[in-house]
Design a protein around this motif. Structure first.
Motif, short mmCIF file in Angstrom:
data_model
loop_
_atom_site.label_atom_id
_atom_site.label_comp_id
_atom_site.label_asym_id
_atom_site.label_seq_id
_atom_site.Cartn_x
_atom_site.Cartn_y
_atom_site.Cartn_z
N GLY A 9 56.97 -9.27 44.37
CA GLY A 9 56.51 -8.10 45.22
C GLY A 9 57.68 -6.71 44.88
O GLY A 9 57.27 -5.47 45.29
N ARG A 10 58.81 -7.20 44.04
CA ARG A 10 59.50 -6.30 43.62
C ARG A 10 59.33 -5.61 42.37
O ARG A 10 60.19 -4.88 41.73
CB ARG A 10 61.06 -6.73 43.87
N VAL A 11 58.59 -6.08 41.64
CA VAL A 11 58.05 -5.75 40.35
C VAL A 11 57.43 -4.44 40.39
O VAL A 11 56.76 -4.00 41.16
CB VAL A 11 56.82 -6.61 39.67
N ALA A 12 57.90 -3.72 39.43
CA ALA A 12 57.64 -2.22 39.51
C ALA A 12 56.14 -2.15 39.50
O ALA A 12 55.29 -2.37 38.65
CB ALA A 12 58.32 -1.29 38.45
N GLY A 13 55.60 -1.18 40.55
CA GLY A 13 54.04 -1.06 40.64
C GLY A 13 53.29 -1.84 41.34
O GLY A 13 52.36 -1.45 41.66
N ASP A 17 48.64 -23.09 40.26
CA ASP A 17 48.94 -22.30 41.35
C ASP A 17 48.89 -20.85 41.10
O ASP A 17 49.83 -20.23 40.21
CB ASP A 17 50.36 -22.56 41.79
N VAL A 18 48.05 -19.95 41.76
CA VAL A 18 47.76 -18.77 41.41
C VAL A 18 48.33 -17.64 42.33
O VAL A 18 47.87 -17.72 43.56
CB VAL A 18 46.07 -18.71 41.39
N HIS A 19 48.78 -16.49 42.01
CA HIS A 19 49.39 -15.22 42.55
C HIS A 19 48.56 -14.01 41.84
O HIS A 19 48.44 -14.05 40.68
CB HIS A 19 50.75 -15.22 42.64
N VAL A 20 48.02 -13.13 42.82
CA VAL A 20 47.28 -12.28 42.40
C VAL A 20 48.27 -10.89 42.69
O VAL A 20 48.67 -10.68 43.86
CB VAL A 20 46.11 -11.88 42.93
N LEU A 21 48.52 -10.02 41.78
CA LEU A 21 49.47 -8.87 41.75
C LEU A 21 48.75 -7.72 41.96
O LEU A 21 47.92 -7.48 41.12
CB LEU A 21 50.48 -8.81 40.77
N THR A 22 48.59 -6.92 42.90
CA THR A 22 48.08 -5.70 43.02
C THR A 22 48.60 -4.63 43.49
O THR A 22 49.92 -4.48 43.81
CB THR A 22 46.95 -5.75 44.51
N GLY A 23 48.30 -3.29 43.06
CA GLY A 23 49.01 -2.10 43.42
C GLY A 23 49.06 -1.64 44.80
O GLY A 23 48.34 -2.28 45.69
N ASP A 24 49.51 -0.55 44.90
CA ASP A 24 49.58 0.06 46.21
C ASP A 24 48.31 0.37 46.98
O ASP A 24 47.94 0.48 48.18
CB ASP A 24 50.69 1.34 46.17
N ASP A 25 47.38 0.79 46.10
CA ASP A 25 45.97 1.12 46.34
C ASP A 25 45.05 -0.21 46.52
O ASP A 25 43.85 0.01 46.82
CB ASP A 25 45.34 2.16 45.76
N GLY A 26 45.89 -1.51 46.19
CA GLY A 26 44.89 -2.56 46.40
C GLY A 26 44.04 -3.05 45.17
O GLY A 26 43.47 -3.93 45.09
N THR A 27 44.28 -2.46 44.07
CA THR A 27 43.96 -2.37 42.79
C THR A 27 44.56 -3.91 42.27
O THR A 27 45.73 -3.76 41.97
CB THR A 27 43.87 -1.10 41.81
N PRO A 28 43.67 -4.91 41.80
CA PRO A 28 44.44 -5.84 41.13
C PRO A 28 44.96 -5.52 39.82
O PRO A 28 44.57 -4.56 38.81
CB PRO A 28 43.33 -6.95 40.76
N LEU A 29 46.19 -6.05 39.48
CA LEU A 29 47.00 -5.60 38.36
C LEU A 29 47.11 -6.69 37.30
O LEU A 29 46.79 -6.52 36.10
CB LEU A 29 48.50 -5.10 38.90
N ALA A 30 47.29 -7.85 37.86
CA ALA A 30 47.26 -9.14 36.95
C ALA A 30 47.31 -10.45 37.94
O ALA A 30 47.71 -10.19 39.09
CB ALA A 30 48.78 -9.03 36.12
N GLU A 31 47.14 -11.52 37.26
CA GLU A 31 46.96 -12.72 37.81
C GLU A 31 48.22 -13.62 37.31
O GLU A 31 48.39 -13.72 36.12
CB GLU A 31 45.72 -13.35 37.69
N LEU A 84 52.09 -5.77 31.86
CA LEU A 84 52.60 -7.14 31.49
C LEU A 84 54.19 -7.19 30.84
O LEU A 84 54.80 -7.83 31.02
CB LEU A 84 51.66 -7.71 30.36
N ASP A 85 54.40 -6.00 30.20
CA ASP A 85 55.62 -5.98 29.87
C ASP A 85 56.60 -5.90 30.92
O ASP A 85 57.75 -6.55 30.98
CB ASP A 85 55.93 -4.68 29.00
N THR A 86 56.43 -5.17 31.98
CA THR A 86 57.17 -5.11 33.13
C THR A 86 57.17 -6.62 33.78
O THR A 86 58.22 -7.03 34.35
CB THR A 86 56.37 -3.96 34.06
N VAL A 87 56.05 -7.15 34.03
CA VAL A 87 56.09 -8.41 34.54
C VAL A 87 57.16 -9.19 33.72
O VAL A 87 57.99 -10.13 33.98
CB VAL A 87 54.91 -8.91 34.72
N GLY A 88 57.07 -9.32 32.34
CA GLY A 88 57.63 -10.14 31.54
C GLY A 88 59.04 -9.79 31.79
O GLY A 88 60.05 -10.79 31.55
N ARG A 89 59.55 -8.64 31.77
CA ARG A 89 61.05 -8.20 32.05
C ARG A 89 61.61 -8.92 33.17
O ARG A 89 62.70 -9.44 33.26
CB ARG A 89 61.27 -6.74 32.07
N ALA A 90 60.70 -8.98 34.29
CA ALA A 90 61.00 -9.54 35.56
C ALA A 90 61.31 -11.08 35.56
O ALA A 90 62.35 -11.67 35.87
CB ALA A 90 60.10 -9.29 36.64
#
Length: 352
Positions: free
Chosen positions: A24-28, A120-134, A170-176
């Motif tokens: 939840g602290r990943v940018a975006g 074990d699946v987690h879905v990451l969404t943006g502030d507007d609820g748009t799916p960003l990645a799984e 995905l680069d942002t997630v990868g850095r985290a």
């Protein structure tokens, strides 16, 4: 029927002790939804000599999850693949069989590896609820079905971009993940790792550095021949510019065989030149239709609206669709022919 999607993903190593960072602290990221745990059971198919795996192509029959069925994955770029899906059936669907024909020729595909994954699946969404990645944590058990008898088990993390998402995310997630001590996987796919850890795997090493004139010529011919094989599925699927690109590779092949007669075996290359000319001609029908459609559309768009009488655009579009359909069917028939398969076999023999 079969549908397709562009798959962009990254894989990371994990152990039983690995803990995910606070996603939840990943940018975006606005929120993280835990979708639960599912079991996926997939059997991967290939030829006895693993021709699909050698080309980074995977064909599997999978049950479990929301997309149970047959999945064919074709490489596009590093970390990017086109996934073509078909409903569950006992045999490989004809549509998928056609898309792997340039690689397997007439060799049968058989079950080679079974992978059972607890995901074990987690879905990451943006502030507007748009799916960003799984993002999923997969506990994988691999069982060799042919070409070995060992098993292997590992845990990995997979981050897959949502449809129409920005790959930079995905680069942002990868850095985290890397800041949390989680490193990218050395294997580009589960199948590649399973093959390597359970028995014989296809050779993926770099080709030897060319030293002689013959080495350089054969390396160039090999690249063009591989381009023809790799572009075959794209041409069958009617992807943009695929016919043109495959025709270019065919013409380059023919030119190389003609130009370097002193280096190559003339007895082997003379009939190949004839067959490559035939293939370029068959591809030319589809390509000529593409060019004609583009030119007519451009000319129509240039005309003042006062000079365009009636539904000209609609008529041109219908004419284009009919013409393209006829040309595509002819091209596909050529790719399905015994003559084309004989050409691919002859190229394999030349480069063996």
């Amino acid at each position: 029927m079969a549908d397709s999607k562009r798959e962009i993903e990254r894989k990371y190593e994990a152990t039983d002790a690995t803990r995910l960072p606070d996603l939840g602290r990943v940018a975006g990221v606005g929120s993280v939804a835990h979708e639960g745990v599912m079991e996926l059971d997939a059997v991967y198919y290939d030829t006895e000599d693993l021709r699909l795996a050698a080309g980074n192509v995977t064909l599997r029959r999978r049950t479990g999850g929301s997309d149970a069925g047959w999945h064919l994955k074709l490489p596009v770029a590093e970390g990017v693949r086109d996934e073509i899906r078909a409903p569950l059936s006992d045999q490989v669907p004809d549509r998928l069989t056609a898309l792997i024909r340039s690689r397997v020729l007439d060799a049968p595909v058989i079950p080679v590896v079974r992978l059972v994954s607890v995901r074990d699946v987690h879905v990451l969404t943006g502030d507007d609820g748009t799916p960003l990645a799984e993002l999923s944590v997969d506990e994988v058990l691999a069982e060799r079905l042919h070409g070995g008898d060992r098993t292997a088990a590992w845990t990995e993390i997979e981050a897959e971009l949502a449809d129409d998402g920005d790959p930079a995310f995905l680069d942002t997630v990868g850095r985290a993940l890397e800041e949390a001590g989680i490193r990218p996987s050395a294997a580009h796919s589960k199948l590649a790792r399973a093959l390597a850890e359970t028995g014989r795997a296809p050779e993926q090493g770099e080709a030897a550095e060319p030293r002689t004139a013959g080495d350089h010529v054969l390396a160039y011919v090999r690249r063009q021949a591989e381009a023809v094989v790799a572009l075959d599925p794209a041409v069958r699927r009617g992807l943009p510019d695929s016919v043109h690109t495959m025709r270019v590779a065919t013409r380059r092949l023919r030119s190389a065989l003609r130009t370097y007669r002193r280096v190559l075996d003339r007895e082997a290359t003379r009939p190949l030149g004839t067959e490559l000319k035939w293939l370029a001609g068959e591809l030319g029908v589809d390509r000529d239709q593409e060019v004609l459609d583009a030119r007519l559309s451009a000319r129509l768009a240039e005309l003042p609206r006062t000079l365009v009488i009636g539904p000209a655009e609609a008529r041109l579009r219908i004419r284009s669709e009919v013409g393209r359909g006829q040309a595509h069917r002819r091209t596909t028939a050529a790719l399905d022919s015994a003559r084309y398969l004989d050409l691919l076999r002859a190229l394999d023999a030349l480069l063996a």
